[in-house]
Design an enzyme around this catalytic site. Sequence first.
Site, PDB file in Angstrom:
ATOM      1  N   ASN A  35       5.616  13.463  -7.516  1.00 41.02           N
ATOM      2  CA  ASN A  35       6.967  13.783  -6.846  1.00 41.02           C
ATOM      3  C   ASN A  35       7.832  14.746  -7.839  1.00 41.02           C
ATOM      4  O   ASN A  35       8.551  15.713  -7.351  1.00 41.02           O
ATOM      5  CB  ASN A  35       7.828  12.777  -6.630  1.00 41.02           C
ATOM      6  CG  ASN A  35       7.834  12.285  -5.156  1.00 41.02           C
ATOM      7  OD1 ASN A  35       8.240  12.996  -4.365  1.00 41.02           O
ATOM      8  ND2 ASN A  35       7.120  11.279  -4.803  1.00 41.02           N
TER       9      ASN A  35
ATOM     10  N   ASN B 137       2.929   5.402   0.963  1.00 45.20           N
ATOM     11  CA  ASN B 137       3.918   6.182   1.466  1.00 45.20           C
ATOM     12  C   ASN B 137       3.490   5.989   3.042  1.00 45.20           C
ATOM     13  O   ASN B 137       2.688   5.223   3.477  1.00 45.20           O
ATOM     14  CB  ASN B 137       4.065   7.718   1.293  1.00 45.20           C
ATOM     15  CG  ASN B 137       2.431   8.383   1.582  1.00 45.20           C
ATOM     16  OD1 ASN B 137       1.639   7.797   2.240  1.00 45.20           O
ATOM     17  ND2 ASN B 137       2.314   9.349   0.692  1.00 45.20           N
ATOM     18  N   ILE B 138       4.491   6.610   3.924  1.00 40.87           N
ATOM     19  CA  ILE B 138       4.624   6.421   5.354  1.00 40.87           C
ATOM     20  C   ILE B 138       3.298   7.177   5.943  1.00 40.87           C
ATOM     21  O   ILE B 138       2.729   6.446   6.927  1.00 40.87           O
ATOM     22  CB  ILE B 138       5.643   7.226   5.868  1.00 40.87           C
ATOM     23  CG1 ILE B 138       5.703   8.650   5.741  1.00 40.87           C
ATOM     24  CG2 ILE B 138       7.132   6.915   5.466  1.00 40.87           C
ATOM     25  CD1 ILE B 138       6.561   9.490   6.519  1.00 40.87           C
TER      26      ILE B 138
ATOM     27  N   CYS C  44      12.852   4.561  -3.512  1.00 39.22           N
ATOM     28  CA  CYS C  44      11.464   5.072  -3.529  1.00 39.22           C
ATOM     29  C   CYS C  44      11.608   6.628  -3.784  1.00 39.22           C
ATOM     30  O   CYS C  44      12.128   7.115  -4.773  1.00 39.22           O
ATOM     31  CB  CYS C  44      10.927   4.729  -2.385  1.00 39.22           C
ATOM     32  SG  CYS C  44      11.905   4.843  -0.792  1.00 39.22           S
TER      33      CYS C  44
ATOM     34  N   ASP D   4      13.088   8.826  -1.012  1.00 41.09           N
ATOM     35  CA  ASP D   4      14.248   9.137  -0.338  1.00 41.09           C
ATOM     36  C   ASP D   4      15.305   7.836  -0.130  1.00 41.09           C
ATOM     37  O   ASP D   4      16.479   8.044   0.217  1.00 41.09           O
ATOM     38  CB  ASP D   4      14.212   9.731   1.125  1.00 41.09           C
ATOM     39  CG  ASP D   4      13.189  11.110   0.902  1.00 41.09           C
ATOM     40  OD1 ASP D   4      13.611  11.948   0.016  1.00 41.09           O
ATOM     41  OD2 ASP D   4      12.269  11.276   1.672  1.00 41.09           O
ATOM     42  N   GLY D   5      14.771   6.649  -0.090  1.00 41.67           N
ATOM     43  CA  GLY D   5      15.521   5.439  -0.274  1.00 41.67           C
ATOM     44  C   GLY D   5      15.862   5.189   1.246  1.00 41.67           C
ATOM     45  O   GLY D   5      16.787   4.448   1.292  1.00 41.67           O
ATOM     46  N   TRP D   6      14.891   5.552   2.153  1.00 40.32           N
ATOM     47  CA  TRP D   6      15.354   5.030   3.477  1.00 40.32           C
ATOM     48  C   TRP D   6      14.061   4.393   4.129  1.00 40.32           C
ATOM     49  O   TRP D   6      14.064   3.880   5.231  1.00 40.32           O
ATOM     50  CB  TRP D   6      15.673   6.040   4.435  1.00 40.32           C
ATOM     51  CG  TRP D   6      14.955   7.247   4.216  1.00 40.32           C
ATOM     52  CD1 TRP D   6      13.593   7.651   4.341  1.00 40.32           C
ATOM     53  CD2 TRP D   6      15.461   8.792   4.369  1.00 40.32           C
ATOM     54  NE1 TRP D   6      13.183   8.976   4.400  1.00 40.32           N
ATOM     55  CE2 TRP D   6      14.315   9.545   4.301  1.00 40.32           C
ATOM     56  CE3 TRP D   6      16.826   9.221   3.999  1.00 40.32           C
ATOM     57  CZ2 TRP D   6      14.524  11.186   4.267  1.00 40.32           C
ATOM     58  CZ3 TRP D   6      16.917  10.790   4.219  1.00 40.32           C
ATOM     59  CH2 TRP D   6      15.706  11.423   4.287  1.00 40.32           C
ATOM     60  N   ASP D   7      13.063   4.265   3.415  1.00 38.06           N
ATOM     61  CA  ASP D   7      11.801   3.464   3.986  1.00 38.06           C
ATOM     62  C   ASP D   7      11.225   2.363   3.130  1.00 38.06           C
ATOM     63  O   ASP D   7      11.858   1.058   3.538  1.00 38.06           O
ATOM     64  CB  ASP D   7      10.643   4.580   4.175  1.00 38.06           C
ATOM     65  CG  ASP D   7      10.729   5.734   5.135  1.00 38.06           C
ATOM     66  OD1 ASP D   7      11.083   5.128   6.261  1.00 38.06           O
ATOM     67  OD2 ASP D   7      10.591   6.901   4.739  1.00 38.06           O
ATOM     68  N   ARG D   8      10.679   2.384   2.169  1.00 37.94           N
ATOM     69  CA  ARG D   8      10.042   1.231   1.179  1.00 37.94           C
ATOM     70  C   ARG D   8      11.328   0.755   0.675  1.00 37.94           C
ATOM     71  O   ARG D   8      11.366  -0.565   0.538  1.00 37.94           O
ATOM     72  CB  ARG D   8       9.275   2.027   0.295  1.00 37.94           C
ATOM     73  CG  ARG D   8       8.129   2.210   0.720  1.00 37.94           C
ATOM     74  CD  ARG D   8       7.223   2.941  -0.221  1.00 37.94           C
ATOM     75  NE  ARG D   8       7.569   4.259  -0.294  1.00 37.94           N
ATOM     76  CZ  ARG D   8       6.765   5.560  -0.697  1.00 37.94           C
ATOM     77  NH1 ARG D   8       5.882   5.166  -1.442  1.00 37.94           N
ATOM     78  NH2 ARG D   8       7.019   6.664  -0.781  1.00 37.94           N
TER      79      ARG D   8
END
Lengths: 607, 665
Positions: free
Chosen positions: A292, A317-318, A379, A381-385
């Site tokens: 990243n 990741n997603i 993670c 972006d801080g909106w999934d994991r």
Amino acid sequence: MASSSAPKYNSHSLESSSIKRTLKDGANWEKSEEIPRLPGETRVTDKDVIYMCPFNGPVKGRVYITNYRLYLRSVENDPVVVLDVPLGVISRIEKMGGASSRGENSYGLDITCKDMRNLRFALKQEGHSRRDIFEVLTKHAFPQSHNLLFFAFANEEKFSENGWMVYNPMSEYRRQGLPNERWRVTFINEHYGLCDTYPSLLVVPYNATDDDLKKVAAFRSRNRIPGCNQVLSWIHPENQAVIMRCSQPLVGMSGKRNKDDERYLDIIREANGQISKLTIYDARPNVNAVANKATGGGYESEDAYPNAELFFLDIHNIHVMRESLKKLKDIVYPNVEESHWLSSLESTHWLEHIKLVLTGAIQVADKVSSGRSSVLVHCSDGWDRTAQLTSLAMLMLDSYYRTIEGFEVLVQKEWISFGHKFASRIGHGDKNHADADRSPIFLQFIDCVWQMSKQFPTAFEFNEQLLITILDHLYSCRFGTFLYNSESVREKEKVTEKTLSLWSLINSEKSKYTNPFYSKELNRALYPVASMRHLELWVNYYIRWNPRIRQQQPNPVEQRYMELLALRDDYMRRLEELQITNNSKISNSSASSTSPSQMMSQIQTHF
Amino acid sequence: MSAARGGLSALPVLPGEVVLEAARGVRHRGAGGSVRGTLLCTNVRVAFVPGAQPPSFSPFLQSDYSVALRCIRTLVAASSFTKPTVLTATSTLSFIPEELAVFCRDFRLLRFHFPENGLGLQAFRVANAIAQAWETATWPGDSGSHVDATMGDDEDEEEGSPPTLLFESLQDWERELQRLGAVGWRVSAVNERFDMAPSLPRYLWVPSALLDHDLKRTFAHFQERRVARLCWHHPNGSDLLRAAGFHAASEPGSEDIRCLEVLLGAGCRPCVLADTAELPSPPDIQLAHLRLRALCLPGAAADEKWLSALEGTRWLEHIRACLRKAVEVASLLAGRRCSVVLQEPSDRDLSCLLASLVQLLADPHARSLRGFQSLVQREWVAAGHPFPQRLGLRRDSPREESPVFLLFLDCTWQLLRQFPAAFGFTEAYLLALHDSAFLPYCSTFLFSCQRQRGRGGVQQPRTQTYTPVSSRWDPPGSTVCRLPPVWAWGLRYSRQQRARFRNPAWDPGPVGTPDAVDPQNTGTPSSTWSGSSSGAVLALSKGSLTPQPFPWRSGRPPPRLLRWAPSLETLSDRGGDPIPPPPRGLLLPCAAGPSVRLWRRCYLRGLPEAQHGRLAPCPALLLEELALLQERLRAWQQDGAHAEPASSPLAPSRQRRVAAIGGAR
């Protein structure tokens, strides 16, 4: 007793069973039109089709399309085959066969759904019936792509409860004893100026000024301009350790540093009087975090943050998650992989991902609870994991979130208000089925919750049905709850004024979603066993369309237990009444010093 | 020495039990954490008495902390200075152990930790003593003079339900035959002296049309002389029979053939021969069980490879095969009047499993607690399943080990999981039975057939006693058979524990017998049968019926293969969204991969991660509480009537009882 009562719910959910048996005399179905319709639902078209049921073979029927659902009813009445599918679950509509293929019903339609099934219809060539139905379906299933509104905006249902009132950020923070002398509430993001994907109300260290926050914001996450701060999710009631969430620092290839960010992390560390290091959990695998850097992101280096220790949690990741679910669908729908079920299941890696998410959440929870250390989770972006980890850790630590209402608050707070991109991840009303942004992150979270509820059958006030209902309406677009990517957009679209909340539906019939085995236990931390040996595939969700796989709903043991509980309540009530009358009779007898209420608590102790 | 005596007094011993060695201050490390107490080694078991625990009221009481010597599979001693050492009587310890791990046959793993402070010698001695005692421990069936205990049958009374039938006496066989309503069948005492077939029970259910004289002609034509006899009778007239394989060398004369055909019910209705070829063999089962056991040890497989490793044991695959076959046979019996003969070459292993599984599916009575016990008693114990060899409890026959019975218990657990309201008993009961298979103080699993048991000296139900010449199984003065049957739960389990055996969600359904199935309903087209004459002999294999002559018949079978519909595959794989509901009383379990699970609570007990507090609250406890409340209510109502505070339900004794019940959890 148990067997005579009608099943209260049905795991096929969406308030409809796919198959109903009715009496033969229920003829005249075309005229009787028992097609369910919600207030505000309007009929668009209907057509004769053949439903190619993968389990039952072809079923002749008539399909009705409204602005909310696709509804099919078989011509045959014994048994009646019914299909009731909200258009929101449709992810892709494809034409199959056509003029070149032979046969009477060679014009096919294949509908891929987001809820682990495919529907196939065969239509007649005459009258362009397939073209019509294809166009109507495409238009109403993908309203976003056709400049139409979601059905949620047309829904005129009435409920006895207002679900939008469930979550109030201020009272939720107050429940946790915030603000206090170390943490303050800031309105700096009131107009989403600091971060448009965060809620307007944030809790930050008392010693950090709004000016500090702005400086720090610039150093976090590439996608959220100007970035996001570390904000508080949860505070431990006793040791004051906190769970914070944020996005990755913008370190980049050059290894940039930011004095304000470094100082801010120190302030967080000091906020619970902590002398030891602040723990940072980076949800990603180490290599991904390094990779990243190439795109400007990265992680907290030891040099820059000497008072913090960083751990990677190895959650993928997603895209990996999306592919994993795809593989899972391949082995359960339409046919269950027979010869090598377990190794096929293993090769999907779905349970392994579940395990890693749970393992990560356990580490976070344990650090806060036993390690008495504040933790920071991020993670990319801080909106999934991040949302998965913080919400699961909170579920493990705080028994309030294990109640029906508490769980609604948890979802509303950690997922909806903190900007999990539901619109992108689910693709509500969007025809672009191959969008790389789609991913079953929220489903994975619900699966983790289900795994926990399996391992702790008494710890959750809600049952499996609640989880299935949430997932069904994650896609249905009947409620405004999961629409859009962030609070700021939701405010702009006036979601709370113009749509209904899913929690209205649930809170209006709570008994349907209540776990009879629930026993209230305050402040007990639950750590599930996150081992493949103890995780299970959620058959009642992933394989629910397959009638071969047995599902006993409602569970007779649960039913019996509910009856016994009712009986107990009745006894207790009568006992109390008797005691009151008796006590008044022998009021001067000092021998019986135990009060009725004392005795009640005594009896209740072994539950 | 005082240490040993202290432990001694705390351990209620069995009659004939001697404490050999004891060590104090030992820590037991289990799922619930670490407990301090005394570790004892006796000539029967390894016991651990937690420091704070009051002596249990019965020496037989099941304890999480003790294990019968013969239930131990492996002993491992470890210390930080040497690598873990497997202990045997010959390989004496060469170091002071810090930990002793006892791997049990029932999948438990007991870990005893010896603290360093000066207990080295004790630790050394107790570990050695255990290794010695384990090696020399005799199985009651071996010597017969092991435990001298005299106990009555302590079955707790269950209102209105028939008792567990042991099938030792003529009355039991008569009674059960009557319950089945099997007209045309009678109890034959032809094997009363075990001279017709030594491994068969004294009494056999045979066709009334066959006189004992004629019946005797048939024994020779089956392997081990295990003749065909009735197991179960469906109310629609179908019969389930079991028999050993036809004797290869036999050449029945025409009179013998007539008798055999009467016996098998051939001639007047279709006779289906169901062999066990699709089922795992005893060695298969043993191999799978060994692999499963190895896999269930801590750290045996990388976690991410667990699922494929589990598949690799083939244990679940074997369960699926058994369930599938049982579904086929059960639906066949329910579908049309016929007789199904379960035929295994030896008739002592998979036949036991299949015969009992079919009855669990087809007969609601077999799913009650007592009915289940009677079923095990008839199809396993009386039928001559060689328990001592199969459970690996005999030293002289390690090669014959194969946990066929445990596979059956697992199959039963699968049914219970799929049909939680169809059984009178619970998972806790099955687990107790599983563990009891290794207990030295129950007589049920000590013998391999009724004849052997009889020689052991069981009370003879008949007046005329014929005692065969004494054999090595029969030392004079044997007292083995005064041991209670495994069903005497009251001796080993407390009232609270036993309360958990009963399934409060059980819906026994209409009392009596299962429905006959409308052939159309299960999808058995009558045409599949009509092609065959009523006297046809068919073989069931892979869900299909194939005409097949008896080996002694010269007639050629018609080559056509008859597809028979209601197998699992056809009934369910057809998909059949509207699967016709199975007839009342008939269970048709799903044997697909996702539906057959690992019995975690049994097999994963040895793993360190706690299973603690992960059980749903037991309705049995709630029932108990309700009884208590009811009693209290009654007392108060009486109070109200007499206004007598003396009989207040708040009397201290009552309160203590509440506390005791609460504490018992």
